[in-house]
Design an enzyme around this catalytic site. Structure first.
Site, PDB file in Angstrom:
ATOM      1  CG  HIS A 109       2.852  -2.999  -3.159  1.00 44.53           C
ATOM      2  ND1 HIS A 109       2.553  -1.693  -3.981  1.00 44.53           N
ATOM      3  CD2 HIS A 109       1.705  -3.223  -2.745  1.00 44.53           C
ATOM      4  CE1 HIS A 109       1.264  -1.460  -3.917  1.00 44.53           C
ATOM      5  NE2 HIS A 109       0.652  -2.297  -3.246  1.00 44.53           N
ATOM      6  CG  HIS A 178      -0.411  -0.192   0.579  1.00 45.07           C
ATOM      7  ND1 HIS A 178      -1.778  -0.242   1.052  1.00 45.07           N
ATOM      8  CD2 HIS A 178      -0.392  -0.904  -0.411  1.00 45.07           C
ATOM      9  CE1 HIS A 178      -2.355  -1.172   0.074  1.00 45.07           C
ATOM     10  NE2 HIS A 178      -1.700  -1.253  -0.829  1.00 45.07           N
ATOM     11  CD  GLU A 309      -2.172   1.645  -2.601  1.00 44.89           C
ATOM     12  OE1 GLU A 309      -0.987   1.165  -2.736  1.00 44.89           O
ATOM     13  OE2 GLU A 309      -3.275   1.278  -2.734  1.00 44.89           O
TER      14      GLU A 309
END
Length: 344
Positions: A109, A178, A309
């Site tokens: 991420h 997220h 996601e």
């Protein structure tokens, strides 16, 4: 008719650069969503149940302090690259790039200080808010000055999230939000009574560090076949699964399409995900462990939320047969995901 208002939410700690964090409240007759200028975070999302009662269905914190401490990316936009890059390494035009490792041997991420941990510049729109930031060349090890716009717009029951980016050097990019959802209302103990379906004929098996092996496996005859709705708790039991944390491979078309649907029979709440992206990560909050105190002082145990996601496939920068994840100078990255809330 959507109303938009902005208000102060707090000030970043000095050691994190200071700066004012604002909250933007988007409200229609059926949805109310609160978004922060820190990490473009969806801090709250209220929808109606079948009796018309509103509940907040996303996990998070009541105050800024919760978001400035370590947490599992609650509600945030993550990037430059969502999900995992193996060993935090990739090679472009003969040059090797090394990213920060923040997930075992891998980069996750966006790294140590990804898009979720920075302040964005907001612009209020008639029906939403647009955030901008410049991610400088070399930030977290990524090449190129990257200009990024994230736009949230609310229309009736539909929340649209649009991501746009332009770069000065070729760079991988895959942006997603997220948010952790529980359609029974945040703070409910689990999501076992939710029914889910995902429009995917294949998924990506992973190694023990959650990196795709490279195989694109058919869902047919496996616990990953979610093409027809399944009740989550019973399904996990039936297939002896500890939970999901996998990319489902969507149709490779640029046009928006329905890719997932979740229904919570006790309240009647439903959520549909439509996207232009080639993949969707289905995650069942396996790493939540009750140690975090969320809104109202409630703790969030394992499986107390799910994430859907929309994304490019994980580690695509190292897997040439995966969908292209590279953005070149002169091109525009442009992707949209729509979340539609209803009752059934």
């Amino acid at each position: 008719m959507t109303t938009v208002r902005r208000e102060a939410f707090g000030r970043m700690p000095a050691e994190q650069g200071g700066g004012e964090v604002e909250k933007f409240v988007l409200q229609s007759d059926s949805v109310k969503v609160e978004i922060l200028s820190l990490g473009c975070i969806i801090a709250s999302l209220e929808t109606k149940d079948r009796d018309g009662k509103f509940s907040d269905i996303v996990l998070g914190f009541d105050t800024l302090e919760g978001y400035t401490r370590k947490h599992p990316f609650f509600g945030a936009v993550v990037g430059r690259v969502a999900n995992r890059i193996a060993k935090g390494r990739f090679t472009l035009d003969g040059k090797e790039y090394q990213l920060f490792l923040n997930n075992g041997p891998n980069s996750l991420h966006g790294g140590a200080k990804g898009f979720d941990k920075v302040l964005w510049s907001p612009q209020v729109l008639p029906d939403g808010v647009r955030f901008f930031r410049l991610s400088p060349d070399g930030e977290e090890g990524y090449p190129g000055d990257l200009k990024v716009w994230v736009t949230y717009t609310l229309s009736g029951r539909q929340l649209a999230i649009n991501y746009q980016a332009q770069t000065s050097k070729t760079t991988p990019i895959s942006l997603t939000n997220h948010a952790y959802f529980n359609l029974a209302g945040q703070g409910s103990p689990d999501v076992y009574d939710h029914e889910i379906s995902i429009e995917a004929d294949s998924y990506l098996p992973v190694d023990d560090t959650k990196i795709p092996t490279g195989e694109v496996a058919a869902v047919q005859g496996t616990g990953f076949d979610l093409r027809q709705p399944v009740e989550l708790g019973k399904h996990l039991q039936k297939f002896h699964l500890d939970g999901f944390d996998h990319n489902f491979c969507l149709q490779q078309v640029q046009s928006p399409r329905l890719v997932a649907r979740v229904r919570h029979p006790p309240t009647g709440r439903t959520m549909e995900v439509h996207t232009t992206q080639p993949g969707i990560q289905f995650y069942t909050g396996n790493n939540l462990d009750g140690s975090l105190k969320g809104k109202g002082g409630i703790t969030y145990p394992k499986h107390s939320a799910f994430c859907l996601e929309t994304q490019n496939w994980p580690d695509a920068v190292n897997k040439p047969h995966f969908p292209n994840v590279l953005l070149h100078p002169g091109e525009e990255y442009n992707s949209t995901t729509w979340l539609v809330f209803n009752t059934a």
